[in-house]
Design a protein around this motif. Structure first.
Motif, PDB file in Angstrom:
ATOM      1  N   THR A  84      51.342  32.180  40.720  1.00 23.30           N
ATOM      2  CA  THR A  84      50.052  31.542  41.024  1.00 23.30           C
ATOM      3  C   THR A  84      49.588  32.006  42.387  1.00 23.30           C
ATOM      4  N   THR A  85      48.291  32.244  42.540  1.00 23.88           N
ATOM      5  CA  THR A  85      47.754  32.511  43.878  1.00 23.88           C
ATOM      6  C   THR A  85      46.364  31.904  44.002  1.00 23.88           C
ATOM      7  N   VAL A  86      45.887  31.823  45.255  1.00 18.08           N
ATOM      8  CA  VAL A  86      44.581  31.215  45.519  1.00 18.08           C
ATOM      9  C   VAL A  86      43.760  32.168  46.368  1.00 18.08           C
ATOM     10  N   VAL A  87      42.455  32.251  46.089  1.00 16.13           N
ATOM     11  CA  VAL A  87      41.539  33.072  46.900  1.00 16.13           C
ATOM     12  C   VAL A  87      40.322  32.221  47.273  1.00 16.13           C
ATOM     13  N   TYR A  88      39.903  32.353  48.540  1.00 12.83           N
ATOM     14  CA  TYR A  88      38.734  31.601  49.023  1.00 12.83           C
ATOM     15  C   TYR A  88      38.164  32.326  50.230  1.00 12.83           C
ATOM     16  N   GLY A  89      36.924  32.010  50.560  1.00 14.87           N
ATOM     17  CA  GLY A  89      36.244  32.656  51.677  1.00 14.87           C
ATOM     18  C   GLY A  89      36.645  32.078  53.021  1.00 14.87           C
ATOM     19  N   GLY A  90      36.099  32.700  54.084  1.00 18.70           N
ATOM     20  CA  GLY A  90      36.355  32.194  55.425  1.00 18.70           C
ATOM     21  C   GLY A  90      37.567  32.801  56.099  1.00 18.70           C
ATOM     22  N   ILE A  91      38.341  33.604  55.343  1.00 18.55           N
ATOM     23  CA  ILE A  91      39.497  34.314  55.923  1.00 18.55           C
ATOM     24  C   ILE A  91      39.453  35.758  55.426  1.00 18.55           C
ATOM     25  N   PRO A  92      40.212  36.688  56.055  1.00 24.78           N
ATOM     26  CA  PRO A  92      40.171  38.094  55.621  1.00 24.78           C
ATOM     27  C   PRO A  92      40.520  38.265  54.143  1.00 24.78           C
ATOM     28  N   ILE A  93      39.841  39.207  53.499  1.00 23.29           N
ATOM     29  CA  ILE A  93      39.998  39.411  52.054  1.00 23.29           C
ATOM     30  C   ILE A  93      41.213  40.282  51.711  1.00 23.29           C
ATOM     31  N   GLU A  94      41.653  41.154  52.663  1.00 23.59           N
ATOM     32  CA  GLU A  94      42.709  42.140  52.368  1.00 23.59           C
ATOM     33  C   GLU A  94      44.034  41.513  51.894  1.00 23.59           C
ATOM     34  N   PRO A  95      44.562  40.472  52.604  1.00 22.08           N
ATOM     35  CA  PRO A  95      45.826  39.881  52.117  1.00 22.08           C
ATOM     36  C   PRO A  95      45.698  39.310  50.706  1.00 22.08           C
ATOM     37  N   GLN A  96      44.496  38.806  50.369  1.00 23.29           N
ATOM     38  CA  GLN A  96      44.286  38.267  49.019  1.00 23.29           C
ATOM     39  C   GLN A  96      44.310  39.394  47.987  1.00 23.29           C
ATOM     40  N   ILE A  97      43.708  40.537  48.326  1.00 22.87           N
ATOM     41  CA  ILE A  97      43.716  41.706  47.429  1.00 22.87           C
ATOM     42  C   ILE A  97      45.160  42.160  47.192  1.00 22.87           C
ATOM     43  N   GLU A  98      45.930  42.169  48.283  1.00 27.69           N
ATOM     44  CA  GLU A  98      47.342  42.573  48.210  1.00 27.69           C
ATOM     45  C   GLU A  98      48.111  41.697  47.219  1.00 27.69           C
ATOM     46  N   ARG A  99      47.898  40.377  47.318  1.00 33.82           N
ATOM     47  CA  ARG A  99      48.599  39.449  46.414  1.00 33.82           C
ATOM     48  C   ARG A  99      48.162  39.657  44.966  1.00 33.82           C
ATOM     49  N   LEU A 100      46.865  39.878  44.759  1.00 34.99           N
ATOM     50  CA  LEU A 100      46.357  40.098  43.397  1.00 34.99           C
ATOM     51  C   LEU A 100      46.949  41.362  42.797  1.00 34.99           C
ATOM     52  N   ASN A 101      47.103  42.406  43.626  1.00 31.95           N
ATOM     53  CA  ASN A 101      47.639  43.676  43.129  1.00 31.95           C
ATOM     54  C   ASN A 101      49.097  43.583  42.707  1.00 31.95           C
ATOM     55  N   LYS A 102      49.793  42.562  43.215  1.00 35.39           N
ATOM     56  CA  LYS A 102      51.197  42.381  42.833  1.00 35.39           C
ATOM     57  C   LYS A 102      51.336  41.753  41.447  1.00 35.39           C
ATOM     58  N   GLY A 103      50.212  41.282  40.907  1.00 32.60           N
ATOM     59  CA  GLY A 103      50.243  40.661  39.571  1.00 32.60           C
ATOM     60  C   GLY A 103      50.266  39.148  39.641  1.00 32.60           C
ATOM     61  N   VAL A 104      49.326  38.507  38.927  1.00 37.91           N
ATOM     62  CA  VAL A 104      49.162  37.047  38.982  1.00 37.91           C
ATOM     63  C   VAL A 104      48.907  36.519  37.573  1.00 37.91           C
ATOM     64  N   ASP A 105      49.525  35.381  37.231  1.00 39.49           N
ATOM     65  CA  ASP A 105      49.271  34.721  35.932  1.00 39.49           C
ATOM     66  C   ASP A 105      48.139  33.705  36.049  1.00 39.49           C
ATOM     67  N   ILE A 106      48.166  32.937  37.156  1.00 36.76           N
ATOM     68  CA  ILE A 106      47.214  31.825  37.331  1.00 36.76           C
ATOM     69  C   ILE A 106      46.483  32.032  38.657  1.00 36.76           C
ATOM     70  N   LEU A 107      45.162  32.071  38.592  1.00 40.84           N
ATOM     71  CA  LEU A 107      44.360  32.271  39.802  1.00 40.84           C
ATOM     72  C   LEU A 107      43.483  31.049  40.054  1.00 40.84           C
ATOM     73  N   ILE A 108      43.544  30.535  41.278  1.00 38.65           N
ATOM     74  CA  ILE A 108      42.650  29.447  41.697  1.00 38.65           C
ATOM     75  C   ILE A 108      41.671  30.061  42.692  1.00 38.65           C
ATOM     76  N   ALA A 109      40.380  29.803  42.534  1.00 36.20           N
ATOM     77  CA  ALA A 109      39.395  30.505  43.366  1.00 36.20           C
ATOM     78  C   ALA A 109      38.163  29.662  43.637  1.00 36.20           C
ATOM     79  N   THR A 110      37.539  29.917  44.796  1.00 31.88           N
ATOM     80  CA  THR A 110      36.199  29.389  45.045  1.00 31.88           C
ATOM     81  C   THR A 110      35.216  30.440  44.506  1.00 31.88           C
TER      82      THR A 110
END
Length: 412
Positions: free
Chosen positions: A106-132
């Protein structure tokens, strides 16, 4: 009925037992079986009724059989859309807690912080995504998120999402997912625009209404103080010294109001922090963590925090300003009195807020009890303050003396 009766598997039951969750709440009891049957669901329930587990547990169960895909080969199979960063983070924490004994990522993505670490986590593979909504669409635009494999779409706090102007984003996200997906919509209230959205997106949904949306939590004692606007800070200090103790969440309508009250309370020796939209995500998270850890016992917030903050052991809520939307009152006071614990909501009403109060009491179907035993009462005949704009000191169409003096004229 226990969680075992809901046909949940052993790894999920083990995580629930470790967190001392024994019996499902009414919303979980009614929702979980329908989600497991792959039905579309529309749920209306108050905040603090256990809505997150009502969709998180069955999603973990549905995806459990396909949890062992190679990490890089994992595709987003469940997508949860949340209106605020705080709520998104909270949902991710719950998924991780309940899915502790699974290999689902599971991972979470939201605005207001840098996007790169979120891209990195997504590239590792995710089953469940929580997002704004905004950050998810940014990632999609950059080709960093693929929604072609989404099997379950959850719209959480749908009414707040639409109030915040996310309607077009939500519709766009829904269209980016597969047509065959299962759709789950959760909302504290059911205004017309939420009903219309549900009609467009959901397929023959099962409807679940746990409590009438207008009813404030019964475990909450509500107290009302009539006081002039300039005396509200003094009333707050008086009550904090003599009446209100423990962990307190104070709501103000504006960011400026939050900052002003925070400064005053700090000057008076109170342990206080605040969150509002102008503060960075990290600062907001730190303030919330300090409050949860007991480093401060007073948190002041705008309504960005009135949903999704799950703070156990909150003793009182103070409505420093009466909200102009009746439902907001219910969401605010719903922060206390959670999980059948007793809580108290104090509201300060000035002359110009009486019309908001009337709307709230109409929605509640009852009068809020008034406490008159305080040193800053509002005069019964007090009229709302009228703020007149100061006009120019000069007559319309006449130039000032200075302007005339400085002007060079051809005939001089």
């Amino acid at each position: 009925m226990s969680f075992k009766d809901l046909q949940l598997n052993k790894p999920i039951l083990k995580a629930l037992a470790e967190n001392k969750y024994e019996n499902p709440t009414p919303v979980q009891l009614r929702t979980i079986p329908l989600v497991l049957e792959k039905k579309d669901v529309i749920v209306s329930a108050q905040t603090g009724t256990g809505k997150t587990a009502a969709f998180a547990l069955p999603i973990l169960q549905i995806l459990f059989d396909r949890q062992d895909a190679p990490k890089k080969g994992k595709k987003i199979k469940a997508l949860v859309i949340s209106p605020t960063r705080e709520l998104a983070i909270q949902i991710e924490e719950n998924f991780k807690k309940y899915g502790k004994h699974t290999n689902l990522r599971t991972t979470v993505v939201y605005g207001g912080i840098p996007i790169e670490p979120q891209i990195e986590r997504l590239n590792k593979g995710v089953d469940i995504l929580i997002a704004t909504p905004g950050r998810l669409l940014d990632l999609h635009k950059q080709d960093e998120v693929n929604l072609d494999y989404v099997e379950v779409l959850v719209l959480d706090e749908a009414d707040l999402m639409l109030d915040m102007g996310f309607i077009d984003d939500v519709r766009k996200i829904e269209r980016l997912c597969t047509r065959e997906k299962q759709n789950l919509l959760f909302s504290a209230t059911m205004p017309l625009k939420v009903t219309e959205l549900a009609k467009d997106i959901l397929n023959h949904p099962e409807r679940i209404e746990i409590t009438p949306h207008s009813k404030a939590a019964e475990a909450i004692e509500q107290v009302l103080y009539f006081t002039p606007k300039p005396k509200k800070i003094e009333l707050a200090l008086h009550l904090l010294r003599n009446t209100i103790k423990g962990n307190i969440l104070i709501f103000r309508r504006t960011k400026y109001g939050v900052d002003k009250l925070e400064k005053t309370l700090k000057k008076n020796g109170y342990l206080v922090d605040s969150i509002h939209g102008d503060k960075s995500q990290n600062t907001r998270q730190e303030a919330l963590q300090k409050f949860k850890d007991g480093q401060v016992n007073i948190l002041i917030a705008t309504d960005v925090a009135s949903r999704g903050i799950d703070i156990s052991g909150l003793d009182a809520v103070i409505n420093f300003d009466i909200p102009n939307v009746p439902e907001t009152y219910v969401h605010r006071i719903g922060r206390t009195g959670r999980a059948d614990k007793q809580g108290v909501a104090y509201s300060f009403c000035s002359a110009d807020e009486k019309m908001y109060l009337a709307d709230i009491e109409k929605m509640l179907g009852e009068k809020i009890q008034v406490d008159e035993s305080h040193p800053y009462p509002l005069h019964p005949k007090a009229k709302p303050e009228v703020h007149k704009k100061k006009g120019s000191a000069h007559k319309k169409g006449r130039k000032s003396a200075a302007s005339k003096k400085n002007k060079k004229r051809w005939y001089q």
